[in-house]
Design a protein around this motif. Structure first.
Motif, mmCIF file in Angstrom:
data_model
loop_
_atom_site.group_PDB
_atom_site.id
_atom_site.type_symbol
_atom_site.label_atom_id
_atom_site.label_comp_id
_atom_site.label_asym_id
_atom_site.label_seq_id
_atom_site.Cartn_x
_atom_site.Cartn_y
_atom_site.Cartn_z
ATOM 1 N N THR A 56 3.239 71.787 0.277
ATOM 2 C CA THR A 56 4.332 71.958 1.238
ATOM 3 C C THR A 56 4.274 70.906 2.340
ATOM 4 O O THR A 56 5.301 70.362 2.746
ATOM 5 C CB THR A 56 4.272 73.363 1.864
ATOM 6 O OG1 THR A 56 2.957 73.593 2.395
ATOM 7 C CG2 THR A 56 4.599 74.424 0.835
ATOM 8 N N ASP A 57 3.079 70.604 2.826
ATOM 9 C CA ASP A 57 2.930 69.601 3.878
ATOM 10 C C ASP A 57 3.289 68.204 3.368
ATOM 11 O O ASP A 57 3.928 67.410 4.073
ATOM 12 C CB ASP A 57 1.491 69.609 4.417
ATOM 13 C CG ASP A 57 1.157 70.889 5.154
ATOM 14 O OD1 ASP A 57 2.096 71.606 5.549
ATOM 15 O OD2 ASP A 57 -0.048 71.178 5.318
ATOM 16 N N VAL A 58 2.853 67.909 2.147
ATOM 17 C CA VAL A 58 3.134 66.603 1.558
ATOM 18 C C VAL A 58 4.635 66.407 1.369
ATOM 19 O O VAL A 58 5.195 65.358 1.708
ATOM 20 C CB VAL A 58 2.391 66.449 0.211
ATOM 21 C CG1 VAL A 58 2.849 65.196 -0.517
ATOM 22 C CG2 VAL A 58 0.895 66.396 0.439
ATOM 23 N N LYS A 59 5.295 67.430 0.831
ATOM 24 C CA LYS A 59 6.750 67.358 0.611
ATOM 25 C C LYS A 59 7.487 67.230 1.936
ATOM 26 O O LYS A 59 8.447 66.439 2.069
ATOM 27 C CB LYS A 59 7.221 68.606 -0.140
ATOM 28 C CG LYS A 59 8.708 68.620 -0.468
ATOM 29 C CD LYS A 59 9.073 67.526 -1.445
ATOM 30 C CE LYS A 59 10.463 67.731 -2.023
ATOM 31 N NZ LYS A 59 11.525 67.694 -1.010
ATOM 32 N N LYS A 60 7.066 67.970 2.943
ATOM 33 C CA LYS A 60 7.724 67.932 4.243
ATOM 34 C C LYS A 60 7.593 66.547 4.883
ATOM 35 O O LYS A 60 8.563 66.007 5.427
ATOM 36 C CB LYS A 60 7.122 68.992 5.164
ATOM 37 C CG LYS A 60 7.814 69.094 6.515
ATOM 38 C CD LYS A 60 7.211 70.202 7.356
ATOM 39 C CE LYS A 60 7.912 70.293 8.714
ATOM 40 N NZ LYS A 60 7.328 71.388 9.546
ATOM 41 N N GLU A 61 6.419 65.972 4.818
ATOM 42 C CA GLU A 61 6.206 64.638 5.379
ATOM 43 C C GLU A 61 7.056 63.603 4.653
ATOM 44 O O GLU A 61 7.656 62.724 5.279
ATOM 45 C CB GLU A 61 4.724 64.256 5.284
ATOM 46 C CG GLU A 61 4.420 62.868 5.835
ATOM 47 C CD GLU A 61 2.975 62.440 5.604
ATOM 48 O OE1 GLU A 61 2.643 61.285 5.914
ATOM 49 O OE2 GLU A 61 2.177 63.265 5.090
ATOM 50 N N ASN A 62 7.115 63.728 3.333
ATOM 51 C CA ASN A 62 7.897 62.786 2.541
ATOM 52 C C ASN A 62 9.383 62.905 2.865
ATOM 53 O O ASN A 62 10.079 61.899 3.024
ATOM 54 C CB ASN A 62 7.644 63.032 1.047
ATOM 55 C CG ASN A 62 8.049 61.862 0.188
ATOM 56 O OD1 ASN A 62 9.214 61.723 -0.155
ATOM 57 N ND2 ASN A 62 7.093 61.016 -0.173
ATOM 58 N N ASP A 63 9.875 64.133 2.978
ATOM 59 C CA ASP A 63 11.288 64.351 3.295
ATOM 60 C C ASP A 63 11.648 63.780 4.666
ATOM 61 O O ASP A 63 12.735 63.221 4.845
ATOM 62 C CB ASP A 63 11.617 65.846 3.253
ATOM 63 C CG ASP A 63 11.654 66.399 1.840
ATOM 64 O OD1 ASP A 63 11.721 65.597 0.890
ATOM 65 O OD2 ASP A 63 11.603 67.638 1.682
ATOM 66 N N THR A 64 10.750 63.928 5.621
ATOM 67 C CA THR A 64 10.995 63.419 6.971
ATOM 68 C C THR A 64 11.143 61.900 6.961
ATOM 69 O O THR A 64 12.039 61.332 7.608
ATOM 70 C CB THR A 64 9.861 63.829 7.922
ATOM 71 O OG1 THR A 64 9.783 65.262 7.971
ATOM 72 C CG2 THR A 64 10.092 63.308 9.327
ATOM 73 N N LYS A 65 10.266 61.236 6.230
ATOM 74 C CA LYS A 65 10.327 59.774 6.160
ATOM 75 C C LYS A 65 11.580 59.296 5.426
ATOM 76 O O LYS A 65 12.223 58.328 5.836
ATOM 77 C CB LYS A 65 9.064 59.232 5.487
ATOM 78 C CG LYS A 65 7.810 59.384 6.333
ATOM 79 C CD LYS A 65 6.594 58.778 5.631
ATOM 80 C CE LYS A 65 5.354 58.887 6.512
ATOM 81 N NZ LYS A 65 4.152 58.309 5.863
ATOM 82 N N ILE A 66 11.918 59.983 4.338
ATOM 83 C CA ILE A 66 13.108 59.599 3.579
ATOM 84 C C ILE A 66 14.369 59.811 4.408
ATOM 85 O O ILE A 66 15.315 59.011 4.358
ATOM 86 C CB ILE A 66 13.184 60.378 2.251
ATOM 87 C CG1 ILE A 66 12.221 59.778 1.230
ATOM 88 C CG2 ILE A 66 14.600 60.380 1.687
ATOM 89 C CD1 ILE A 66 12.608 58.376 0.753
ATOM 90 N N ASP A 67 14.387 60.877 5.192
ATOM 91 C CA ASP A 67 15.529 61.124 6.069
ATOM 92 C C ASP A 67 15.742 59.949 7.031
ATOM 93 O O ASP A 67 16.863 59.475 7.228
ATOM 94 C CB ASP A 67 15.307 62.416 6.862
ATOM 95 C CG ASP A 67 16.430 62.694 7.845
ATOM 96 O OD1 ASP A 67 17.573 62.923 7.406
ATOM 97 O OD2 ASP A 67 16.165 62.662 9.069
ATOM 98 N N ALA A 68 14.651 59.455 7.601
ATOM 99 C CA ALA A 68 14.731 58.305 8.516
ATOM 100 C C ALA A 68 15.155 57.048 7.768
ATOM 101 O O ALA A 68 15.932 56.227 8.291
ATOM 102 C CB ALA A 68 13.383 58.100 9.197
ATOM 103 N N VAL A 69 14.669 56.886 6.540
ATOM 104 C CA VAL A 69 15.019 55.725 5.730
ATOM 105 C C VAL A 69 16.518 55.709 5.428
ATOM 106 O O VAL A 69 17.194 54.680 5.590
ATOM 107 C CB VAL A 69 14.205 55.722 4.415
ATOM 108 C CG1 VAL A 69 14.821 54.764 3.399
ATOM 109 C CG2 VAL A 69 12.764 55.326 4.689
ATOM 110 N N LEU A 70 17.068 56.833 4.996
ATOM 111 C CA LEU A 70 18.489 56.904 4.656
ATOM 112 C C LEU A 70 19.373 56.676 5.889
ATOM 113 O O LEU A 70 20.419 56.014 5.798
ATOM 114 C CB LEU A 70 18.810 58.253 4.016
ATOM 115 C CG LEU A 70 18.142 58.524 2.660
ATOM 116 C CD1 LEU A 70 18.498 59.913 2.156
ATOM 117 C CD2 LEU A 70 18.541 57.470 1.632
ATOM 118 N N LYS A 71 18.956 57.206 7.031
ATOM 119 C CA LYS A 71 19.726 56.994 8.255
ATOM 120 C C LYS A 71 19.710 55.519 8.658
ATOM 121 O O LYS A 71 20.717 54.985 9.146
ATOM 122 C CB LYS A 71 19.168 57.859 9.380
ATOM 123 C CG LYS A 71 19.486 59.341 9.215
ATOM 124 C CD LYS A 71 18.876 60.170 10.335
ATOM 125 C CE LYS A 71 19.235 61.649 10.164
ATOM 126 N NZ LYS A 71 18.587 62.499 11.189
#
Length: 231
Positions: A56-71
């Motif tokens: 869960t922590d790994v997925k959450k960290e990855n999602d946060t970074k991808i969100d910033a990348v897409l923005k």
């Protein structure tokens, strides 16, 4: 008796017609058309890879970074149809040296960059936001359809020139084309990247433009087989 006579007449007529059919003199040749162009686009495949003890922590960290990348990609004025999530992975990974398990999460995004002058700015920003893999850079041209048309014409011209060379010593002429076969492959790989392209972004506080991208040339090749009638 009448049936036998009719059959004999038909057989004789067919035989006579067969004798009258003469083979058409033809020549079969191949042709090749080549067109070279400097790319003006690039498809860039980038990934964010994270790992840790809890899924869960790994997925959450990855999602946060991808969100910033897409923005950030949107902020670079790249159209929404020009970038796409390609792969999303989350899986357990066993570290044999430390003899313990952890989890790996990876998300891959492909960006079609239509302005190569933005390359340095885009990549620097993405690295700062957490991408840790550049999987591939594929150069493209926005004029591909027009280039294919030009290469096809050149291939036919090359085939006709070959045919004329062959028959020039026979006192014959090349007539109409009877058949044309396209033998081209579906994918045309780029040539080796040898030409350095200076990007517009200056290094640091205003030095000379950085040379970080070798665009080279794309070579489009069309191969055809043509059968010409000889006159």
């Amino acid at each position: 008796m009448k049936k036998t006579a009719v059959i004999l007449v038909l057989l004789f007529t067919t035989f006579t017609q067969a004798q009258e059919i003469k083979p058409i003199p033809m020549i079969n040749v191949s042709g090749e058309g080549k067109v070279k162009v400097t790319p003006d686009q690039a498809a860039i495949s980038i990934s964010v890879e994270t790992k840790g003890a809890k899924a869960t922590d790994v997925k959450k960290e990855n999602d946060t970074k991808i969100d910033a990348v897409l923005k950030y990609i949107k902020k670079m004025n790249i159209a929404k149809e020009d970038f796409q999530t390609q792969r999303v992975n989350l899986y357990p990974n066993y570290d044999y040296e430390k003899k313990k398990s952890n989890y790996m999460a990876t998300q891959t995004v492909v960006v079609l960059l239509k302005d190569l002058n933005k390359y340095d700015t885009l990549m620097d920003g993405l690295v700062d936001l957490g991408i840790n893999r550049i999987d591939n850079v594929e150069f493209k041209s926005s004029k591909m359809e027009a280039l294919q048309t030009e290469a096809r014409k050149l291939a036919i011209q090359n085939a006709k020139a070959k045919a004329e060379d062959f028959v020039s010593v026979l006192n014959q002429k090349v007539g109409k084309a009877m058949t044309i076969s396209d033998n081209s492959q579906a994918y045309y790989p780029p040539r080796p990247m040898y030409e350095m392209k200076a990007m517009a972004m200056a290094d640091g506080g205003g030095g000379a433009p950085r040379e970080t991208l070798a665009t080279g040339e794309i070579e489009l090749v069309v191969n055809v087989s043509v059968s010409f009638v000889l006159e």
